[in-house]
Design a protein around this motif. Structure first.
Motif, short mmCIF file in Angstrom:
data_model
loop_
_atom_site.label_atom_id
_atom_site.label_comp_id
_atom_site.label_asym_id
_atom_site.label_seq_id
_atom_site.Cartn_x
_atom_site.Cartn_y
_atom_site.Cartn_z
N SER A 57 0.86 -1.18 0.00
CA SER A 57 0.00 0.00 0.00
C SER A 57 0.90 1.23 0.00
CB SER A 57 -0.94 -0.02 1.22
OG SER A 57 -0.23 -0.16 2.43
N PRO A 58 0.34 2.44 -0.17
CA PRO A 58 1.17 3.63 -0.35
C PRO A 58 2.29 3.82 0.68
CG PRO A 58 -1.11 4.17 -0.80
CD PRO A 58 -1.10 2.75 -0.32
N ILE A 95 -11.48 5.65 15.18
CA ILE A 95 -12.08 6.50 14.15
C ILE A 95 -12.39 5.66 12.92
CG2 ILE A 95 -11.69 8.40 12.54
CD1 ILE A 95 -9.95 9.71 14.70
N GLY A 96 -11.40 4.92 12.45
CA GLY A 96 -11.60 4.09 11.27
C GLY A 96 -10.34 3.30 10.97
N ASP A 130 -2.66 6.57 4.76
CA ASP A 130 -3.23 7.29 3.62
C ASP A 130 -4.75 7.11 3.53
OD1 ASP A 130 -2.38 9.00 1.40
OD2 ASP A 130 -3.26 7.44 0.14
N ASP A 131 -5.27 5.97 3.99
CA ASP A 131 -6.70 5.70 3.89
C ASP A 131 -7.51 6.36 5.00
OD1 ASP A 131 -6.49 4.14 1.59
OD2 ASP A 131 -6.14 2.30 2.74
N VAL A 132 -6.87 6.78 6.07
CA VAL A 132 -7.60 7.35 7.21
C VAL A 132 -6.95 8.64 7.73
CG1 VAL A 132 -8.81 5.33 8.11
CG2 VAL A 132 -6.38 5.63 8.62
N ALA A 133 -6.31 9.38 6.84
CA ALA A 133 -5.72 10.66 7.25
C ALA A 133 -6.79 11.56 7.84
CB ALA A 133 -5.06 11.33 6.05
N PRO A 134 -6.54 12.22 8.98
CA PRO A 134 -7.56 13.06 9.61
C PRO A 134 -8.11 14.14 8.70
CG PRO A 134 -5.75 12.69 11.12
CD PRO A 134 -5.30 12.16 9.79
#
Length: 325
Positions: free
Chosen positions: A112-113, A249-250, A256-260
């Motif tokens: 992933s990234p 949060i998630g 990268d998929d859950v950046a605030p």
């Protein structure tokens, strides 16, 4: 445990910008181990808001600012109730080779990234778990290896640092502990995902504290998939059980998929960004959030700007009446 969470982010621009669009992921999730009691999102200047659930299951609030502005304040206030995490059973490592299981978790087994799967990363992951018969033992072995290779040092790295560079530097923060753990777990054939949230602890490296109110930053930990059992949550930063002090949060493949916050704007300026998170332990009858917040639903309450001066005056009168109540 009941917690009051106040997330605040301030964008200060050197000149006016327009058509700013931001996606924020800061709202706690509703899960078996935690319940979202209330949530309010406000911005200054007021924003038009669209809320949706992304591919990974995280709630996203999209904020649109069409007018000219040189400052933007985002305030997200939440009240949550957390419970102990349910016990996740163990499984033999040979169960990881099941094709149906691997296909179901293929996105958490691939690069992933921010988590590359180079031959070196894969080889180290396999070496770490060699000789371990259970998934739990393998996960703990990886965490032990991570904690032996990097030391927690605030501000020592940047988001997106390659794992090879992280290992060379030997220091990192919670995101780095999570990314390195995920990289070696995936290399060993154990599906792993990144979890973003809050940790009610003054010290991330211990995961403990006796304070009633603290200021923190968003925290990161990891979940590993155990065949036939579910997701095993682990916190490699402090090697403490994930429990009532953790607020989810998630999750996603990596940061990268859950950046605030992620956004764009029109304007040739550079923003100065400051973010803070305040957390407070709440007793059963504690009203740390306002009565109005507790009465409202979990939907976003950011108010669009009034269209006319008369509407602005009416809005101000309504706010004053609500405050008096």
């Amino acid at each position: 445990m009941r917690l009051d969470i106040r997330y605040r982010m301030h964008f200060a621009y050197s000149d006016y910008v327009r058509e700013a669009h931001n996606e924020i992921r800061v709202r706690p999730s509703d899960l078996p181990s935690q319940r979202l009691l209330a949530h309010r999102l406000t911005t200054n200047p007021p924003s038009r808001v669209l809320s949706f659930t992304d591919y990974w299951g995280t709630t996203v609030d999209h904020l649109s600012q069409l007018g000219d502005h040189n400052s933007l304040v985002i305030l997200a206030e939440s009240a949550v109730e957390t419970r102990p995490e349910p016990v996740v059973g163990d499984a033999f490592t040979w169960a990881l080779e099941d094709q149906a299981f691997a296909l179901e978790h293929v996105e958490y087994l691939s690069a992933s990234p921010h988590v590359e799967q180079t031959p070196e990363v894969v080889a180290v992951g396999r070496d770490i778990v060699a000789g371990h018969d259970s998934v739990h033992e393998s996960v703990q072995a990886v965490i032990d290896h991570v904690r032996g290779r990097i030391k927690y040092t605030s501000g020592s790295t940047h988001i997106g640092i390659p794992l090879s560079e992280l290992l060379t530097g030997g220091a990192g923060v919670c995101q780095d502990f999570a990314h390195l753990t995920i990289g070696w777990l995936r290399g060993a054939g154990i599906p792993a995902r990144y979890v973003s949230g809050y940790l009610f602890a003054a010290d991330e490296t211990t995961g403990e504290g006796t304070e009633e109110a603290i200021e923190v930053q968003t925290h990161a930990w990891v979940e590993a998939a155990v065949p036939g059992q579910g997701w095993l949550p682990v916190d490699p930063t402090n090697d403490r059980p994930v429990g009532e002090r953790h607020v989810v949060i998630g999750h996603g493949r990596d940061y990268d998929d859950v950046a605030p916050v992620r956004g764009v704007y029109v304007g040739d300026v550079q923003p100065e960004v400051n973010a803070s998170v305040e957390m407070r332990r709440m007793e059963p009858m504690d009203r740390t959030l306002s009565h109005q917040v507790r009465r409202r639903s979990h939907r976003v309450l950011a108010t669009p700007p009034p269209a006319t001066p008369q509407e602005a005056q009416q809005q101000q009168q309504q706010q004053q009446q609500q405050q008096q109540q």
